[in-house]
Scaffold this active site. Structure first.
Site, PDB file in Angstrom:
ATOM      1  N   THR B 151     -58.755  84.557   5.562  1.00  0.00           N
ATOM      2  CA  THR B 151     -58.669  85.911   6.144  1.00  0.00           C
ATOM      3  C   THR B 151     -59.974  86.152   6.913  1.00  0.00           C
ATOM      4  OG1 THR B 151     -59.416  86.884   4.046  1.00  0.00           O
ATOM      5  CG2 THR B 151     -57.044  86.866   4.469  1.00  0.00           C
ATOM      6  N   LYS B 177     -59.843  80.350  -0.522  1.00  0.00           N
ATOM      7  CA  LYS B 177     -60.265  81.324   0.480  1.00  0.00           C
ATOM      8  C   LYS B 177     -60.964  82.481  -0.235  1.00  0.00           C
ATOM      9  CE  LYS B 177     -58.659  84.764   1.574  1.00  0.00           C
ATOM     10  NZ  LYS B 177     -58.745  86.223   1.206  1.00  0.00           N
ATOM     11  N   THR B 188     -60.682  88.778  -4.706  1.00  0.00           N
ATOM     12  CA  THR B 188     -59.712  88.356  -3.684  1.00  0.00           C
ATOM     13  C   THR B 188     -60.009  86.972  -3.295  1.00  0.00           C
ATOM     14  OG1 THR B 188     -59.496  90.401  -2.594  1.00  0.00           O
ATOM     15  CG2 THR B 188     -58.602  88.578  -1.460  1.00  0.00           C
ATOM     16  N   GLU B 274     -68.382  87.979   2.761  1.00  0.00           N
ATOM     17  CA  GLU B 274     -68.358  88.728   4.020  1.00  0.00           C
ATOM     18  C   GLU B 274     -69.766  89.086   4.468  1.00  0.00           C
ATOM     19  OE1 GLU B 274     -63.867  90.568   3.975  1.00  0.00           O
ATOM     20  OE2 GLU B 274     -65.482  91.773   3.173  1.00  0.00           O
ATOM     21  N   ASN B 400     -66.493  95.553   6.816  1.00  0.00           N
ATOM     22  CA  ASN B 400     -65.712  96.398   5.917  1.00  0.00           C
ATOM     23  C   ASN B 400     -65.617  97.850   6.353  1.00  0.00           C
ATOM     24  OD1 ASN B 400     -64.682  94.675   3.767  1.00  0.00           O
ATOM     25  ND2 ASN B 400     -66.839  94.119   3.635  1.00  0.00           N
ATOM     26  N   THR B 405     -58.397  98.888  10.697  1.00  0.00           N
ATOM     27  CA  THR B 405     -57.974  99.404  12.003  1.00  0.00           C
ATOM     28  C   THR B 405     -58.501  98.534  13.132  1.00  0.00           C
ATOM     29  OG1 THR B 405     -59.831 100.917  11.795  1.00  0.00           O
ATOM     30  CG2 THR B 405     -57.647 101.781  11.344  1.00  0.00           C
TER      31      THR B 405
END
Lengths: 405, 405
Positions: B151, B177, B188, B274, B400, B405
């Site tokens: 992702t 992942k 996650t 991230e 994040n 969006t």
């Protein structure tokens, strides 16, 4: 209850002052003193971190002494992880305050906030103490004390209220500082409340401690609980109300006002979290018990992913639901509704456990405000809880990537 | 044990493929299939979030089925908080995979990762399924499956090893992942391991689950535990070793190799958190028990303040000590030593519970490396634990603040 421009100095029996003792870069005040000439009873709540700063250990020993006359606070250095020398320095501070104010050193409480693991600059502090004990007699700036306890706070945090108890005026004034390491169970926050209410020590404890659980212990900036968290209340007992010695109507009135003061200070800390651009309020409502409602509310405002989404004004309700899901509370989302709310209105984004179609533009408009509420309605009980936090921003990273050096 | 360029396709009994089914922006693969034509035994560990995504609920029901022949994974959409329809979609996926591969739908496991609360684009997925089931027969790119499950990962995560058991070659290959919502207890993350070891289902469970506790459950990117976390192992049992049916030497050899595979994948996830610029490893050593050592290690790598300090290469050991202090573990720091270590060397910054003077330039040099170790030596026991995380950066906030969006 009236919210008024009441500072510590306006509460009978108290004086306060903040001075620049050169303990921090810049020319802001950094040494503070609260002085109750005729003594006060005290109550306190302290960090649950097993690494307790020297002044915290010292205060825990002295908080229940019969009379407290002075609280001294330095910013710039936390006096944490400083071993025996750190503890001796705390004692030396208390002794010097006592000497210059001509009181007993056991009547002094000591607080420090700032960098961890560096010994206090005792020469500067002792010079500052001599100065502050002299100047407090004539000092007139009633807001200097709130400025002096700031570290990375962007503004001072003060509030004052006036209530009527037993037909007499009672005042409560408080100051606090944040703004990193803020997490439930006493984060790096210092809070000092003074009141003149006539109350027994036992009832002061009974009123104070539960209000902490609903205020300072319900905020989070970053999930880090500091070594120095402290919230202390002093009462000079100089108000003319009949002494509060049981949990009667007068007690409840005082406790309610105190909860308001603590909650407002806590919200100021959350809103001024390091790098924060907005205050987040999580309301868990209609839940089956209060304890779990609190955990759920805290979990929402502690989630980094949720906090970052709100920084971006992204109506990412999935992260809110997810944060409740991993809180440790076992619940079924079947009846769960979720709303976002601000001054621009309210929008439902999740209904009976499922996402619903909503107006993204409207949601964005709501989330761009400075204060945003997240309302999780479980529709399965009558208990509720509220927690406060802030968004996670570039500036949080910036401030904390280079705090020490 | 040999670390080799072994992918899933190189393990006897397995094929794999990733294709672009237009489930995400960009032209990277986003639908993946692992296929064990002759069946495999399986073991799995799933998220502890009470909000479980539909495929997680589905897999938990099917993981112990006698034979598993296919694992399908889509990225771009997590199929979480999607109610009855979401669950039906998971079943439909399994049924279609079964149809095109001519197997039983109970032999299919289904995984989804991506945005929460949006129904899967079933038309695209069903088209993709038809295509992927055909193409897997002739597909030759053995790395496409690892790319397809990504992702916000910046690179695919793969590892393969070869061991000798009972004189026979046994292979293990895994993909995983990340990279947000990564926190102990299945964050996650998706992990898929395949092996050809000849082993009973009972022993496969016994080998697999404890290795998760030491690998995937010891990493944290942001403290958020997701709705979709899953780690599954399949064994085709095609290797020629005598079947492992008890906890003997062969079992231990296999388990050790499996732990290595899981740990390396876990570290890849942590390092690629991230926005991360570096991998942080916390080693708590010489502690009095393993359980608390784990909690202490995790607390260090979960602390936002610590993570932000390491982003700034700031040798802020105070935050490390503080993070252990609020972990909930009761300890005295009296004997605690603290070191920072990387390829540039090692530096002691804290000794017997007190800070020591150290060379700040040297510390900076050490902390500027891509992999940094934090070593907390308690000198009070013989247990140790390791946890992995990453720094907290501007880019974490950026990713994040605008994920959805």
């Amino acid at each position: 209850m009236k919210i008024k421009d009441i500072a510590i100095n306006d509460v009978e029996g108290f004086k306060s002052i903040g001075i620049d003792a050169k303990l921090r870069k810049g020319d802001r005040e950094n040494l503070a003193l609260i002085y109750a000439k005729d003594g006060a009873i005290a109550s306190g709540v302290f960090t649950q971190n097993v690494i307790k700063a020297a002044p915290v250990v010292y205060n825990m020993k002295n908080i229940d002494n019969e009379s407290i006359k002075a609280i001294v606070i330095n910013s710039g250095n936390a006096n944490a992880c400083t071993g025996e020398i750190g503890y001796q320095n705390t004692e030396t501070i208390a002794q010097n305050i006592a000497k210059y104010l001509n009181i007993d050193s056991e009547e002094v409480l000591v607080n420090s906030t700032g960098v961890i693991g560096v010994q206090l600059p005792m020469d500067k502090i002792l010079n500052g103490i001599e100065k502050i004990c002299t100047e407090i007699q004539t000092h007139t700036d009633k807001h200097s004390v709130a400025r002096a306890i700031m570290t990375t706070d962007t503004h001072p945090k003060e509030i004052g209220v006036e209530i009527e108890i037993d037909g007499e005026i009672v005042k409560i004034a408080g100051i606090a500082k944040g703004s990193g390491m803020i997490h439930p169970n006493m984060a790096t926050m210092l809070g000092f409340i003074v009141t003149d209410v006539n109350i027994t020590k036992e009832m002061l404890d009974k009123a104070f401690k539960p209000t902490i659980d609903k205020s300072f212990n319900m905020i989070s900036v970053d999930g880090d609980t500091s070594t120095n968290d402290t919230c202390i209340i002093l009462s000079s007992k100089k108000a003319k109300n009949k002494i509060i010695d049981k949990e009667d109507e007068d007690f409840n009135k005082f406790k309610e006002a105190l909860e308001y003061v603590n909650t407002e200070l806590a919200k100021m800390i959350a809103a001024d979290g390091e790098g924060a651009t907005k205050l987040l309020e999580a309301n868990v409502i209609n839940y089956k018990n209060e304890k779990e409602a609190k955990i759920l509310a805290k979990s929402i405002i502690t989630s980094n992913l949720t906090k970052a989404a709100f920084f971006g004004a992204d109506a990412n309700w999935g992260r809110v639901v997810c944060a409740m899901g991993y809180s440790g509370v076992q619940f079924t989302p079947k009846h769960l509704d979720l709303y976002f709310k601000s001054e621009k209105g309210e929008i439902k984004v999740f209904e009976n456990g499922l996402p619903i179609v909503f107006d993204e533009d409207k949601a964005k408009e709501i989330l761009l405000e400075k204060e945003v509420k997240i309302i999780a309605d479980f529709k399965t009980g009558e208990y509720s809880a509220t927690a406060w936090g802030c968004d996670l921003t570039y500036d949080y990273v910036k401030i904390n990537g280079s705090y020490r050096t």
